[in-house]
Write a protein that holds these residues in place. Sequence first.
Motif, PDB file in Angstrom:
ATOM      1  N   THR A   1      13.593 -45.341 -18.069  1.00 38.60           N
ATOM      2  CA  THR A   1      15.026 -45.697 -17.539  1.00 38.60           C
ATOM      3  C   THR A   1      16.275 -46.599 -19.469  1.00 38.60           C
ATOM      4  O   THR A   1      16.883 -45.946 -19.959  1.00 38.60           O
TER       5      THR A   1
ATOM      6  N   ILE B   1       9.220 -42.781 -20.722  1.00 32.45           N
ATOM      7  CA  ILE B   1      10.953 -42.212 -20.554  1.00 32.45           C
ATOM      8  C   ILE B   1      11.117 -42.597 -19.753  1.00 32.45           C
ATOM      9  O   ILE B   1      12.019 -42.152 -18.906  1.00 32.45           O
TER      10      ILE B   1
ATOM     11  N   VAL C   1      13.354 -34.199 -21.466  1.00 38.97           N
ATOM     12  CA  VAL C   1      14.059 -34.958 -20.430  1.00 38.97           C
ATOM     13  C   VAL C   1      15.346 -35.448 -21.097  1.00 38.97           C
ATOM     14  O   VAL C   1      16.676 -35.090 -20.381  1.00 38.97           O
TER      15      VAL C   1
ATOM     16  N   LEU D   1      15.468 -43.691 -22.413  1.00 41.67           N
ATOM     17  CA  LEU D   1      16.586 -42.809 -22.302  1.00 41.67           C
ATOM     18  C   LEU D   1      17.229 -43.294 -22.139  1.00 41.67           C
ATOM     19  O   LEU D   1      18.411 -42.827 -23.003  1.00 41.67           O
ATOM     20  N   TYR D   2      18.099 -44.447 -21.626  1.00 38.91           N
ATOM     21  CA  TYR D   2      19.622 -44.848 -22.148  1.00 38.91           C
ATOM     22  C   TYR D   2      20.289 -45.681 -23.586  1.00 38.91           C
ATOM     23  O   TYR D   2      21.317 -45.099 -23.473  1.00 38.91           O
TER      24      TYR D   2
END
Lengths: 369, 287
Positions: free
Chosen positions: B147, B145, B179, B150-151
Amino acid sequence: MHIKRFVAQTVRDAVKAAKAEFGDEALVLSTKRLRNSPYAPYEVIAAVDYDLSRPVDVKIDVSEERAGRGDEGAGGKGGEGAVQKELNEVRDLKKLLWLMLEKDGSPLSSLFSGIEDELVGNGIDRRLAKKIILKTAESLSKDRLEEAYFRSMMKDLIYEKLDVADPLKETGVTAFVGASGAGKTTTVAKLASECVLKRKKRVALITMDALRPAAAEELRHYGRALKVPVEAALTPREVGGHLKAHADKDLILIDTAGRSPRRADEMAEMRLLSSLDRRIRFNLVLSARSRDESIYENVKAYGALPLSSLTFTKLDEGDVYGPILNAMILSKRPVAYLTSGRGVTGGFEYATKDGLLKYIIPNQEPLNG
Amino acid sequence: MDKRPVVKTPQAMGSEPFGARAPRIMAVSSGKGGVGKTNSVVNLAVAFSRMGKRCLVLDADLGLGNIDVLLGLAPRYNVSDLLRGERTMEEVVVRGPSGVMILPAASGVYELTDLKAEERLALSSHLEKFSSEIDMLIIDTGAGISTNVLYFNVAAQDIVVVVSPEPTSITDAYALMKVLHKRHGERRFKLLVNTARTRKEGIEVFRKISLAAERFLNLSVEYVGCVLRDDDVVRAVREQKAVLELYPDSKASACFMDIAREISATPPSKEIKGGVQFFWRHILSGA
C-alpha cells in the motif's frame, strides 16, 4: 506477465514454439542470433499476460467500490481483496484532504459542515458524524459531489452500518442488564407477551431484582396474566438452579436489578452469572432518552459481559435517536428491540434496518430547499 | 517561510500562490528488491544537487530504511519521531553529500509498513510546510507493491521504475506498473535500467518492457537512461558514500548525471496545480 526464452533452428520455429506455449496473445519482445549454438541459433524472447484475457475494468468508479466494500473480509480472490483495500486507503486520504480543504473555506465545507450539524442535531456523536461524512465523500468521484447525491450515498452508508438481530428467534436464555430505570422489567414483560401470545413459545421468567420487591411483584403479575412461571433468584447460583428446572422452556428471560455501571461489585455479580452458564446471552437495555455519556458508560461497563444485542426503550419519550447509532457503533453490537410506553401489550417492535434508519436520520431534505 | 495570502474562491482553488513554485516530485520504485533502487535515488539526488537543485530525499521504505546506511549517516531522529509529533522536520531532516537533504526512515518499526490515512496526511502536511526549501522531492518507495509503495507513486508527478536486466526484475517491474495502472489509472512511467552491461543492453531491456507494457497494458514508458555496471559503485557502497562523490569520474557517475539531466529536461508526467496541500493535489483533480 510471463517471460520466456525460446530457441530454435529458425526465428519462425522459435516464434511458433512461443505461440504454442503462450497462445496467440504471445508477444515477441526480441529476437537474437546466438553464437556458439549451431543447432538452435535463434533465440526469441516472448511474453504474455494471461490476465488480459479476462474482462478488466480499468476505470475506478463508485459501483466497483461499493461492490468492493461489501466484499471486505469475504473478498473474491485474495489478490483483489488486498488491492481493494489499497484503493480504499487512497480514497481515505483523498477525502481527509477534502475535509482539510474545507477548513480553509472551500465551498465544499459548507455542504459538509451543514450535514455534520444536522447529524449532530439528530443526536449522532460528532466524531461519528465526521467519520460518516468522510466515508461517504470517499466513495464519490469529484464530479458527483452534489448535495442530493451525497445525502443518498450517506443514507446508504448508514444503512449498511446498521446492525440488527433477534436473539430470541430460536431458543435460549437472555438476561437483560442495564442501569436503573432503563426499562428492563417492562422490556422483559413486553417480550414475554410477544413470545407467548404471538410466537406461541414456552417461556419462563426469572427476576433477580431482589432490592425492589415492587419490580418482582410486577413481573409476577405479568407472569400470571400470561400463564408463565416467574422465579425469583437472589444470587447467580439460584439462577442456575432455575435454569435447570425450566430446561423444557423455549425461552428464559432474566430480569436483573438495575446497576450503576460505576459499581464494580455489581458488575462482578453479572460476570459471575455469565461464567456459571455459558448459554446466557446478555442484552443491554438503554433508554433512548439517555445522554451520550451515560450510554458510553454503560456500554463500556457491560462490555466485559458477552453482550449479544441492545434494546432501546422509551422511544416515545425521546425526540432524537442518534444515540441508538452511537451505542451500536461503540458497542459493536446489533439492536434487537425497540420499545415505547409502559404497557405490556403494544409498544414493542423488533429492530429493522429500515425502521432504525427512519429514526436515526429522519430529515433527508436538502439544506437548500 | 513567509506565507503569502491566497485568494480562496472556487475558481481560484486551483491557482498557485503568486510567486511560489511547488517542488517537483518523483517516486522511485522497482517492484523487485535488490536492483539498486535506493542507490539510484541517492546518486540521482546528488546529481540534481550538482545541477543546482535543492533536493529532499524521503526514504519511504519506512520500516526498513537504508538511505542513511548507504551514506554513512547516523541520524538522531527519523520519520517515526515526526509522525508521533515529537520532532519537527527541521530536527529530523539531515544533510548528506552535496547538500542533499534526507528524511530518514525508521529501522525495524513494523507499524510504519502500512501507514494509515491520518499518518500519510500528517506526513504530507510536514512536507508541504517544507516545500519552499526544496526544488525536488525524491521518494524512495521501497520494494514490492504494498500500500505504501502504491500510495507514494500515485501521489508523485513522475514515477521512475528501476529495473535490472534480469527477467525477474523485468516481470516485477511490469507487475508494479500493472497494479498502478489497473487500480490507480497511472499511464506514464519513466524507466531506468541499472547495472546494464552495455548501453545497448540498457536499450534492449527498455524495449522489452515498453513493448509488453504498451501492448498488454496500453501504457507509455519513457526511457531515462541506464546506469552501467561499474565496480566503483560496489566500492562506494562499501565505503558508505555515493559513487558520484567518491568516484565522480567513473562510468556510473557519468550515467547518473546524464539521467538527471534527461529527467530535468522533460516536463513532469503529471502537472500539479497549486493549492493548499501541494503534494497530493493531483489526486483531487485527476484520479
